[in-house]
Scaffold this motif. Sequence first.
Motif, short mmCIF file in Angstrom:
data_model
loop_
_atom_site.label_atom_id
_atom_site.label_comp_id
_atom_site.label_asym_id
_atom_site.label_seq_id
_atom_site.Cartn_x
_atom_site.Cartn_y
_atom_site.Cartn_z
N TRP A 232 10.89 16.56 -2.09
CA TRP A 232 9.67 15.77 -2.23
C TRP A 232 8.42 16.64 -2.29
N LEU A 233 8.50 17.85 -1.81
CA LEU A 233 7.36 18.77 -1.95
C LEU A 233 7.15 19.18 -3.40
N GLN A 234 8.12 18.88 -4.26
CA GLN A 234 7.99 19.15 -5.69
C GLN A 234 7.45 17.93 -6.44
N PHE A 235 6.94 16.96 -5.72
CA PHE A 235 6.44 15.73 -6.35
C PHE A 235 5.37 16.06 -7.38
N ASP A 236 5.52 15.49 -8.58
CA ASP A 236 4.61 15.77 -9.69
C ASP A 236 3.51 14.71 -9.73
N ILE B 95 0.81 -1.21 0.00
CA ILE B 95 0.00 0.00 0.00
C ILE B 95 0.85 1.27 0.00
N ALA B 96 2.06 1.19 0.50
CA ALA B 96 2.99 2.33 0.50
C ALA B 96 4.40 1.80 0.67
N VAL B 97 5.37 2.53 0.17
CA VAL B 97 6.76 2.09 0.16
C VAL B 97 7.64 3.11 0.90
N LYS B 98 8.23 2.67 1.98
CA LYS B 98 9.12 3.54 2.75
C LYS B 98 10.36 3.90 1.94
N THR B 99 10.70 5.19 1.95
CA THR B 99 11.96 5.62 1.35
C THR B 99 12.45 6.89 2.03
N HIS B 100 13.76 6.98 2.15
CA HIS B 100 14.42 8.22 2.58
C HIS B 100 15.25 8.78 1.43
N GLU B 101 15.15 8.16 0.27
CA GLU B 101 15.91 8.62 -0.89
C GLU B 101 15.22 9.84 -1.49
N TRP B 102 15.96 10.58 -2.32
CA TRP B 102 15.36 11.79 -2.88
C TRP B 102 16.02 12.12 -4.22
N GLY B 103 15.42 13.07 -4.92
CA GLY B 103 15.90 13.45 -6.23
C GLY B 103 14.88 13.08 -7.30
N PRO B 104 14.97 13.70 -8.49
CA PRO B 104 14.00 13.47 -9.56
C PRO B 104 13.85 12.01 -9.95
#
Length: 233
Positions: free
Chosen positions: A144-148, A73-82
Amino acid sequence: MQRRPSANPCQTVTYSRTPLPRTALYSYPGSGNTWLRHLIQQATGIATGSVYRDYALKLYGFPGEGVANTSVIAVKTHEWGPQERAKFDRCVLIIREPYGALLAEFNRRHAGHRGHATSSNFGRAWREFVYARSRDWQKMNFDWLQFDGPLHVIRYENLMTDLLAEMRKLLTFLGTRVSNRDFSCMMKNSEGLFHRTDAGGYAKDHYDNKMVHLIDSIWTNMTEYLNSRFINR
């Protein structure tokens, strides 16, 4: 490997029978990601996944650890970037104020998921950690606030003050119907095995004046942005 259940499970945690949207459950480390996974599983019975493979979590109630597909249902991540954001269809973003988040991550690095760093750890290593990681906290959350795509922002502090209301909003975003009975069970078993308890005192007590000045500036910028973009949150 024998899989052991989490504390007082409300229902058996299984993979989804139908494909689900690829949903990132992103947070800066130390912001309650694992705790929120526990709450989601307690309420829905659907496994949460992770881009990581933590065998302690897999053994104690998180069968989807290491799974990052449409069966969870959801996938944990601490990674970031486009490139990381592009892997997902929607995102749940947990934002915790940096005083608590940085301290929680420092505790994890020195004492595991549930422990606390000792007083001897709060010297040079702590100062270097705060100056480096506070900037990371800012960059990673803004990234992540820029998530499209569909984005649901949860403030960790709201989970602490009104857990039921925040979970209802989250599960509505996830498109999952939960009975009042399951909500009630979730509330009774909300703590889980990996939610670090307060060791006493206020998180800010660990920061000197120079650290406070830096982090207050970062937190003010984030708060102003969130209030302007998510006025009702």
